[in-house]
Design an enzyme around this catalytic site. Structure first.
Site, short mmCIF file in Angstrom:
data_model
loop_
_atom_site.label_atom_id
_atom_site.label_comp_id
_atom_site.label_asym_id
_atom_site.label_seq_id
_atom_site.Cartn_x
_atom_site.Cartn_y
_atom_site.Cartn_z
N ASP A 30 0.85 -1.20 0.00
CA ASP A 30 0.00 0.00 0.00
C ASP A 30 0.88 1.24 0.00
O ASP A 30 1.84 1.34 0.77
CB ASP A 30 -0.91 -0.03 1.25
CG ASP A 30 -2.03 1.00 1.17
OD1 ASP A 30 -1.73 2.20 0.97
OD2 ASP A 30 -3.19 0.62 1.33
N ILE A 31 0.54 2.22 -0.86
CA ILE A 31 1.34 3.44 -1.00
C ILE A 31 1.17 4.38 0.20
O ILE A 31 1.99 5.27 0.42
CB ILE A 31 0.98 4.17 -2.32
CG1 ILE A 31 2.10 5.08 -2.78
CG2 ILE A 31 -0.33 4.95 -2.20
CD1 ILE A 31 3.28 4.35 -3.32
N ASN A 86 -12.88 -3.23 3.29
CA ASN A 86 -13.92 -2.20 3.31
C ASN A 86 -14.83 -2.31 2.08
O ASN A 86 -14.33 -2.52 0.97
CB ASN A 86 -13.27 -0.82 3.34
CG ASN A 86 -12.36 -0.61 4.53
OD1 ASN A 86 -12.60 -1.17 5.59
ND2 ASN A 86 -11.31 0.17 4.36
N HIS A 92 -15.70 3.18 4.62
CA HIS A 92 -14.36 3.73 4.43
C HIS A 92 -13.67 3.20 3.18
O HIS A 92 -12.45 3.24 3.07
CB HIS A 92 -13.49 3.47 5.67
CG HIS A 92 -12.38 4.46 5.86
ND1 HIS A 92 -11.25 4.47 5.07
CD2 HIS A 92 -12.23 5.49 6.71
CE1 HIS A 92 -10.45 5.45 5.46
NE2 HIS A 92 -11.04 6.09 6.44
N HIS A 99 -10.54 -5.23 -2.30
CA HIS A 99 -9.18 -5.43 -1.82
C HIS A 99 -9.19 -5.77 -0.33
O HIS A 99 -10.05 -5.30 0.41
CB HIS A 99 -8.30 -4.20 -2.07
CG HIS A 99 -8.88 -2.91 -1.58
ND1 HIS A 99 -9.87 -2.24 -2.26
CD2 HIS A 99 -8.63 -2.17 -0.48
CE1 HIS A 99 -10.19 -1.14 -1.60
NE2 HIS A 99 -9.47 -1.08 -0.51
N PHE A 100 -8.23 -6.58 0.05
CA PHE A 100 -8.00 -6.94 1.45
C PHE A 100 -6.74 -6.22 1.90
O PHE A 100 -5.70 -6.34 1.26
CB PHE A 100 -7.80 -8.46 1.60
CG PHE A 100 -9.05 -9.26 1.39
CD1 PHE A 100 -9.58 -9.43 0.12
CD2 PHE A 100 -9.68 -9.85 2.47
CE1 PHE A 100 -10.73 -10.17 -0.07
CE2 PHE A 100 -10.84 -10.59 2.29
CZ PHE A 100 -11.37 -10.75 1.01
#
Ligand code: 5GP
Length: 142
Positions: A30-31, A86, A92, A99-100
Site C-alpha cells: 500500500d502506497i 472495506n 471507508h 481489496h484486502f
C-alpha cells in the site's frame, strides 16, 4: 465500471511494489501504509465490493491470503496483524475494486497507532437474533 487505479496497477500501467501474483490474484504494498508491510491483496476481477465477487476469485484469494500474511509477518517481524476489507463509502472504501488490507501490528513501536479500531458492542437480543439468523440462513441457501 471504468478501470480503477488497481486495474491499472494489475495491468502494469501504474508501477507498484508487487509481492505476489497468480492468474486471479495480485498483491502489492500500500502506497499509504498504516504500518510497515501494509499490503493490499486484490482479485484481478474488477468488481467494487466483495458481495459482487465470483466464487472463483473468492476461493483464489482465500487460498493465498494466509500465505501472504505469513510472508508479510516474517519479512517485517510483525507479531500480529489485522485483515481489513472495506465495502462502500460508509465503510471507508475509497477505491471501488475489492481489496484486502493486511496491516502488520507492532505493539512495541510508537507508530503502531496507524490503524485505530473503535469497538463498541451493543446488547444482544436473542429473540431478534434468532429471527435474523434464520432470515440470513435462508438467503444464503446452499
Ligand atoms: P480503501 O480505503 O479503499 O479500503 O483503501 C484503499 C487503499 O489503496 C489505501 O490504503 C491507499 O493508500 C491505497 N492506494 C490508493 N492508491 C494507490 C496507489 O496508486 N498505489 C498503491 N500501492 N496503493 C494505493
Amino acid at each position: 465500471m471504468g478501470d480503477t487505479i488497481f486495474t491499472k496497477i494489475i495491468n502494469g500501467e501504474i508501477p507498484s511494489h508487487k509481492v505476489y501474483e497468480d492468474e486471479r490474484v495480485f498483491a502489492f504494498l500500500d502506497i499509504g501504509p498504516l504500518s510497515e508491510g501494509h499490503t493490499l491483496v486484490v482479485p484481478r476481477e474488477p468488481v467494487a465490493t466483495i458481495d459482487m465477487l465470483s466464487d472463483e476469485s473468492a476461493a483464489a484469494i482465500g487460498r493465498v491470503l494466509p500465505r501472504i500474511c505469513r510472508a508479510v509477518c516474517e519479512a517485517t517481524g510483525a507479531s500480529d496483524f489485522n485483515i481489513l476489507q472495506n465495502n462502500g463509502a460508509a465503510a471507508h472504501q475509497e477505491v471501488p475494486h475489492v481489496h484486502f488490507h493486511i496491516i502488520p501490528r507492532f505493539p512495541d513501536r510508537p507508530e503502531d497507532g496507524g490503524l485505530g479500531v473503535v469497538w463498541k458492542p451493543g446488547a444482544f437480543d436473542h429473540g431478534a437474533g434468532a429471527a435474523l439468523a434464520g432470515r440470513i440462513a435462508a438467503l444464503i441457501g446452499g
